[in-house]
Enzyme design. Structure first.
Site, PDB file in Angstrom:
ATOM      1  N   VAL A 118       4.931  -0.253  12.312  1.00 40.14           N
ATOM      2  CA  VAL A 118       4.709   1.089  11.740  1.00 40.14           C
ATOM      3  C   VAL A 118       3.850   0.915  10.488  1.00 40.14           C
ATOM      4  CG1 VAL A 118       5.809   3.137  10.741  1.00 40.14           C
ATOM      5  CG2 VAL A 118       7.074   1.763  12.407  1.00 40.14           C
ATOM      6  N   HIS A 119       2.705   1.566  10.434  1.00 38.68           N
ATOM      7  CA  HIS A 119       1.945   1.485   9.173  1.00 38.68           C
ATOM      8  C   HIS A 119       1.161   2.750   8.842  1.00 38.68           C
ATOM      9  CE1 HIS A 119      -1.586   0.736  11.698  1.00 38.68           C
ATOM     10  NE2 HIS A 119      -2.298   1.117  10.655  1.00 38.68           N
ATOM     11  N   ARG A 120       1.011   3.695   9.775  1.00 37.00           N
ATOM     12  CA  ARG A 120       0.180   4.886   9.513  1.00 37.00           C
ATOM     13  C   ARG A 120       0.747   5.686   8.347  1.00 37.00           C
ATOM     14  NH1 ARG A 120      -4.565   4.617  11.721  1.00 37.00           N
ATOM     15  NH2 ARG A 120      -4.394   3.532  13.677  1.00 37.00           N
TER      16      ARG A 120
END
Ligand code: UD1
Length: 358
Positions: free
Chosen positions: A204-206
């Site tokens: 997860v990075h957005r």
């Protein structure tokens, strides 16, 4: 001898640049000389330096060292630095990849100086302008000289926006070149840090997931349910931004079956993909790599620009909705995706360089 300047700055760009740099070095060294400019958008060794070593990418001739910041400030510093270099040195063209702030800055700086811009991974659209990447890729496409589309959907998007004739070229995807080349090497050298029992690979990075606590909590809660109720091990290499947000949320400790580790190298990522049962991600690159490795995927976004993967039944969109994530994870666990045919022949890098030279 023609001279080209390649702009990279963020993790996925180092990986894409490896495919093209190797083709230039191995096949076109007499015709094309490449210099690399690193904007410094990603700067930690885990996010940057080690990719150059592991993938044997030529060291950058320039590093602007811009670091983190707001989008405007980060992009402005890059524009300034890239323009200085383009004014000082004569390049016959500038190569940019994907949709990051580094892509935007490189494309705009070169187009203003009338240096031809070559955009690799052109034509992708999520049709969601709230994503910074969507704005970056639209602007980059519209100031580019040659647009290299990885899929026919991307070609169609470009046609719909008025690109006609030989300006837009279906090249296939350089990431497929890399997955084919590096997967056997990755599996041979797979580090012992990757679980050898069945596991779900999660990333997860957005910003729309990390910077909205309710969305991040919902995703983490789905991971907890998978780990605790379904007994699945969750392997969770964590982006620095996500780590910062989780640390500041003061949530209860995550179950031990969620194994949080620092960001993986490229070869470790490929090994983890090949050994995983299922992938949960909001990354565009990882969605594709999962598909290329024959692994089903749950996409933690409301939409994707890689529509062919969803249409092929190899991935499901679940957004950040806990229930949708769990339903999708159950359904996708039963699927073995077929080998992709929509992303070219695995020789995209060669196609791209041939067109640039022509
Ligand atoms: C960027 C790209 C995204 C790409 C992603 C891959 C844009 C708009 N986004 O997002 O398209 O998928 O890279 O990772 O260009 N940080 C560190 N160390 C680093 C790099 C970042 O600690 O080496 C932290 C910083 O706090 C920074 C945050 O991560 O503020 C976000 O980094 P940034 O480069 O702004 O965007 P990404 O989320 O990485």
């Amino acid at each position: 001898m023609k001279r080209i300047l390649t702009i990279v700055g963020a993790r996925p760009q180092f990986i894409k640049a490896a495919a093209i740099s190797h083709v230039i070095r191995d096949k076109y060294a007499g015709q094309l000389q490449e210099d690399i400019l690193h904007t410094g958008q990603h700067y930690d060794d885990a996010m940057s330096g080690r990719f150059f070593t592991e993938l044997d990418i030529p060291l950058p001739k320039y590093n602007l060292g811009v670091g983190s910041g707001t989008h405007g400030r980060q992009t402005a510093l890059m524009l300034n630095g890239i323009e200085d270099i383009l004014l000082r040195e004569r390049y016959d063209g500038l190569l940019v990849y994907g949709d990051t702030n580094s892509t935007l800055a490189g494309a705009v700086a070169a187009s203003k100086l009338q240096v031809p811009v070559y955009h690799v991974e052109a034509g992708l659209r999520s049709f969601n302008r709230a994503m910074p990447e969507e704005v970056n890729r639209i602007v980059a496409d519209h100031v580019s000289t040659l647009l290299f589309a990885p899929t026919q959907t991307a070609m169609q998007n470009l046609e719909n926006e008025g690109f006609a004739g030989s300006q837009a070229i279906f090249s296939g995807d350089v990431m497929l070149d890399n997955v084919r080349h590096y997967s056997p090497i990755a599996l041979q050298s797979a580090s012992s840090s990757i679980p050898d029992t069945p596991f779900v690979l999660a990333t997860v990075h957005r910003d729309f997931n990390t910077d909205h606590p309710e969305r991040l909590k919902s995703i983490l809660s789905a991971l907890c349910t998978l780990a605790e109720q379904h007994g699945t091990e969750v392997f969770f290499p964590i982006h620095p931004r996500t780590r910062q947000r989780i640390d500041s949320m003061r949530i209860a400790p995550l179950p031990s079956r969620i194994r949080i580790v620092p960001p993986l190298s490229y070869l470790e990522t490929l090994a983890a993909l090949n050994r995983s049962q299922l992938v949960l991600t909001d990354s565009g690159g990882l969605q594709k790599e999962a598909y290329f490795c024959g692994r089903p995927c749950v996409i933690l976004r409301p939409e994707t620009e890689w529509v062919e993967i969803v249409e092929a039944g190899a991935a499901m969109l679940a957004d950040a909705d806990e229930q949708r994530i769990l339903v999708a994870a159950r359904q996708m666990s039963e699927i073995t995706p077929s080998q992709p045919s929509q992303f070219g022949d695995g020789h995209a890098a060669d196609t791209i360089i041939r067109h640039i030279l022509a």
